[in-house]
Design a protein around this motif. Structure first.
Motif, short mmCIF file in Angstrom:
data_model
loop_
_atom_site.label_atom_id
_atom_site.label_comp_id
_atom_site.label_asym_id
_atom_site.label_seq_id
_atom_site.Cartn_x
_atom_site.Cartn_y
_atom_site.Cartn_z
N THR A 1 67.61 34.08 17.64
CA THR A 1 68.22 32.99 18.42
C THR A 1 69.65 33.35 18.80
O THR A 1 70.40 33.88 17.98
CB THR A 1 68.25 31.70 17.56
OG1 THR A 1 66.94 31.48 17.03
CG2 THR A 1 68.64 30.49 18.38
N TYR A 2 70.02 33.03 20.04
CA TYR A 2 71.39 33.26 20.52
C TYR A 2 72.07 31.92 20.78
O TYR A 2 71.41 30.93 21.13
CB TYR A 2 71.39 34.05 21.82
CG TYR A 2 70.77 35.42 21.70
CD1 TYR A 2 71.48 36.49 21.14
CD2 TYR A 2 69.46 35.64 22.13
CE1 TYR A 2 70.90 37.75 21.02
CE2 TYR A 2 68.88 36.89 22.01
CZ TYR A 2 69.60 37.94 21.46
OH TYR A 2 69.02 39.18 21.33
N LEU B 1 77.01 27.55 15.33
CA LEU B 1 76.54 26.85 14.12
C LEU B 1 75.06 26.47 14.29
O LEU B 1 74.28 26.53 13.33
CB LEU B 1 77.39 25.61 13.88
CG LEU B 1 77.22 24.91 12.54
CD1 LEU B 1 77.60 25.84 11.39
CD2 LEU B 1 78.10 23.65 12.48
N MET B 2 74.69 26.12 15.51
CA MET B 2 73.28 25.76 15.76
C MET B 2 72.36 26.96 15.54
O MET B 2 71.21 26.82 15.13
CB MET B 2 73.11 25.21 17.18
CG MET B 2 73.69 23.81 17.32
SD MET B 2 73.63 23.21 19.03
CE MET B 2 71.90 22.87 19.22
N VAL B 3 72.88 28.15 15.82
CA VAL B 3 72.08 29.36 15.58
C VAL B 3 71.79 29.46 14.08
O VAL B 3 70.66 29.71 13.65
CB VAL B 3 72.81 30.63 16.06
CG1 VAL B 3 72.05 31.89 15.65
CG2 VAL B 3 73.00 30.59 17.57
N SER C 1 65.21 33.27 21.68
CA SER C 1 65.50 32.02 22.39
C SER C 1 66.99 31.68 22.27
O SER C 1 67.75 32.38 21.60
CB SER C 1 64.64 30.89 21.84
OG SER C 1 65.04 30.59 20.52
N VAL C 2 67.36 30.61 22.92
CA VAL C 2 68.77 30.20 23.01
C VAL C 2 68.90 28.76 22.53
O VAL C 2 68.06 27.92 22.85
CB VAL C 2 69.25 30.31 24.48
CG1 VAL C 2 70.64 29.72 24.66
CG2 VAL C 2 69.21 31.76 24.95
N ASN D 1 56.25 31.12 20.37
CA ASN D 1 55.23 31.19 19.35
C ASN D 1 55.28 29.93 18.47
O ASN D 1 56.18 29.80 17.67
CB ASN D 1 55.48 32.45 18.51
CG ASN D 1 54.31 32.81 17.66
OD1 ASN D 1 53.31 32.09 17.62
ND2 ASN D 1 54.41 33.92 16.97
N MET D 2 54.36 29.03 18.62
CA MET D 2 54.25 27.80 17.84
C MET D 2 55.33 26.76 18.19
O MET D 2 55.33 25.67 17.63
CB MET D 2 54.32 28.05 16.31
CG MET D 2 53.50 29.22 15.83
SD MET D 2 51.74 28.82 15.74
CE MET D 2 51.03 30.42 15.45
N SER D 3 56.28 27.09 19.03
CA SER D 3 57.30 26.09 19.38
C SER D 3 57.94 26.45 20.72
O SER D 3 57.74 27.54 21.23
CB SER D 3 58.37 26.05 18.30
OG SER D 3 58.92 27.33 18.16
N LYS D 4 58.72 25.53 21.27
CA LYS D 4 59.42 25.80 22.53
C LYS D 4 60.63 26.69 22.27
O LYS D 4 61.14 26.75 21.15
CB LYS D 4 59.89 24.47 23.13
CG LYS D 4 58.75 23.61 23.64
CD LYS D 4 58.31 24.08 25.01
CE LYS D 4 57.10 23.30 25.51
NZ LYS D 4 56.43 23.98 26.64
N ALA D 5 61.11 27.34 23.32
CA ALA D 5 62.26 28.22 23.17
C ALA D 5 63.23 28.01 24.33
O ALA D 5 62.79 27.84 25.48
CB ALA D 5 61.79 29.68 23.15
N GLY D 6 64.53 28.03 24.04
CA GLY D 6 65.55 27.88 25.09
C GLY D 6 65.59 29.13 25.96
O GLY D 6 65.54 30.26 25.48
N VAL D 7 65.72 28.91 27.28
CA VAL D 7 65.68 30.02 28.24
C VAL D 7 66.99 30.81 28.22
O VAL D 7 68.08 30.25 28.19
CB VAL D 7 65.40 29.48 29.66
CG1 VAL D 7 65.65 30.55 30.71
CG2 VAL D 7 63.97 28.97 29.75
#
Ligand code: BG6
Length: 470
Positions: free
Chosen positions: A239-240, A250-252, A312-313, A325-331
């Motif tokens: 994650t970025y 912090l969210m990462v 993801s982001v 994979n199993m969940s959404k990902a930020g573009v």
């Protein structure tokens, strides 16, 4: 630094995604057997029972159950040093709560091991890969119930004993952290949250039970054969941060907590500050018995294995979402995505390897990586999957950079779905990962013939040159 001379090159599959033969050899009904196939982009549907005239992908899958000899011969032709596969719990204990195992199920894996031995291919066995007896869900409430630890241990002890001289490398639970992050951890834990259920409490208990089962398996395994090598298996969610805003960073870290939660227990042997902080976030903590801490402390792993497909982001601003994979990902605007929206990020793999090695300092094993794509068979019967070669080439190069430039200790690489199989996420057959094409389709048609793709020959040379020629 360069790749080890005995680097474990190979491929990986899971029982419910390749075997088929869902009612053969005394096999019981698994949680996947009642899950319908889906169409592109739509999640699978779970039925309460098997319905007539409905397509259940695991019932036939790509029929490894009847083609294992041919398939393993093809793996050998590619030069595989290792083959990662899972044992179906439902072949060994069809309902999960029997006291005696099913000999026919054990004998099937003996035959698989015979073939691997014939070609000198090292088996890497996943004990739990998104498959468990459906009976344990109906009667006991699945991993919510601590009794599952005993059933899982009984199953593990049977296979550890039976194959003690034939299998050295074992993985306890596939993508164990997925049970913490997935809002519907059906594959990982046979759980669909009931309405009004305290989900935080359930997921921490489920995870505690699986971590205990993993630790007990390792403790018992070492008594059976001290030479066994055990690994945990994590889904690595690279994650970025969306911006250089520290809040985004912090969210990462928050996103990584479930992975560190499991790895801290499985590698270090205790619930670390990261874990207790996670309890605080969830206003809950697992229900534990007095000896549990000792068990976790003794049952630690020898190596870390993980899956890596995309990145993801996250951030405080609005972020477009794609599939993952199993969940959404930020573009991420810097990356391209696969046909299924998974963002292709080889450098993320190098970063993942560095992150895990910096933190845990034990050998790493990439046990899943690959490209799910639509493949076309040409009129000449060939499959020109240069897109797959390019994905794998870049990821293997990133792995080599982590080893050669960063000094990370990687012991092996098994490409996911080395032969076409059913997608875990959507149940499709059209999403293909293999070096070997299987003529089987979502409408149930196909001859199940095996065809070598262009990538088959490419990977053969990668293995032959120990990764020197990509
Ligand atoms: C991993 C699983 O999450 O990803 C595999 O361990 C799965 O079982 C793989 O097949 C790829 O996901 P999908 O949904 O494309 O099959």
């Amino acid at each position: 630094m360069s790749l080890r001379k005995d680097f474990l090159w190979g491929g990986a599959t899971a029982a419910n995604q390749v075997e088929g033969g869902w009612q053969e050899g005394g096999k019981g009904i698994s949680i996947i057997d009642i899950e319908r196939g889906s169409v592109h982009g739509v999640k699978r549907v779970i039925d309460q029972e098997i319905l007539p005239d409905v397509f259940y992908p695991s019932h036939s899958a790509t029929d490894f159950y009847h083609h294992y000899k041919e398939d393993i011969a093809l793996f050998a032709e590619m030069g595989f040093k290792v083959y990662r596969f899972s044992i179906a719990w439902t072949r060994i204990f069809p309902n999960g709560d029997e006291t005696e195992p099913n000999e026919e199920g054990l004998a099937f894996y003996d035959r698989v091991l015979d073939e691997l031995e014939k070609y000198n291919i090292e088996p890497l066995v996943t004990i739990h890969h998104y498959e468990m007896p459906y009976h344990l869900v109906k009667k006991y409430g699945s991993w919510r119930n601590r009794e599952l630890v005993d059933f899982a241990l009984r199953y593990a002890k049977v296979i550890l004993r039976r194959y003690q001289h034939r299998v050295k490398y074992w993985l306890t639970f596939n993508e164990i952290n997925n049970a913490l992050t997935n809002p519907r951890p059906w594959h990982q834990a046979g759980i669909i949250y009931a309405e009004g259920e305290d989900q935080a409490q359930t997921k921490l208990n489920v995870m505690h039970h699986q971590l205990l089962a993993s630790a007990l398996t390792i403790i018992e395994g070492r008594k059976i054969n001290p030479e066994f090598q055990f690994g945990c298996m994590l889904l690595y969610p690279k994650t970025y941060a969306q911006t250089c805003n520290p809040e985004d960073q912090l969210m990462v870290r928050e996103k990584m907590l479930p992975l560190y939660y499991c790895a801290d227990v499985q590698v270090r042997g205790y619930y670390s500050n990261t874990c207790t902080a996670y309890w605080d976030r969830n206003h809950s903590q697992p229900v534990m018995k007095p000896l549990d801490e000792n068990i976790l402390r003794q049952g630690t792993v020898d190596f870390i294995s993980f899956s890596y497909y995309f990145s993801s982001v996250v951030g405080t601003g609005p972020i477009e979402q794609t599939d993952g994979n199993m969940s959404k990902a930020g573009v991420n605007p810097y990356l391209k995505a696969t046909d299924w929206g998974w963002q292709i990020d080889p450098l993320g793999l190098r970063l993942a390897l560095n992150d895990l090695y910096d933190r845990y300092q034990i050998p790493l094993f990439i046990v899943e990586n690959g490209l799910g794509a639509r493949d076309e068979v040409t009129a000449e019967g060939t499959i020109e999957d240069d897109y797959r070669i390019s994905y794998l080439k870049e990821h293997i190069q990133a792995m080599k950079d982590a080893v050669e430039k960063d000094g990370v200790d990687v012991i092996g690489y098994t490409s996911w779905g080395c032969i076409d199989l059913v997608s875990a996420g959507t149940g499709e057959l059209r999403k293909r990962y293999g070096f070997i094409y299987v003529d089987q389709h979502d409408d149930g048609t196909g001859t199940q013939a095996r065809l070598k793709k262009q990538s088959f020959y490419w990977y053969q040379n990668v293995i032959k040159t120990n990764g020197e020629e990509l």
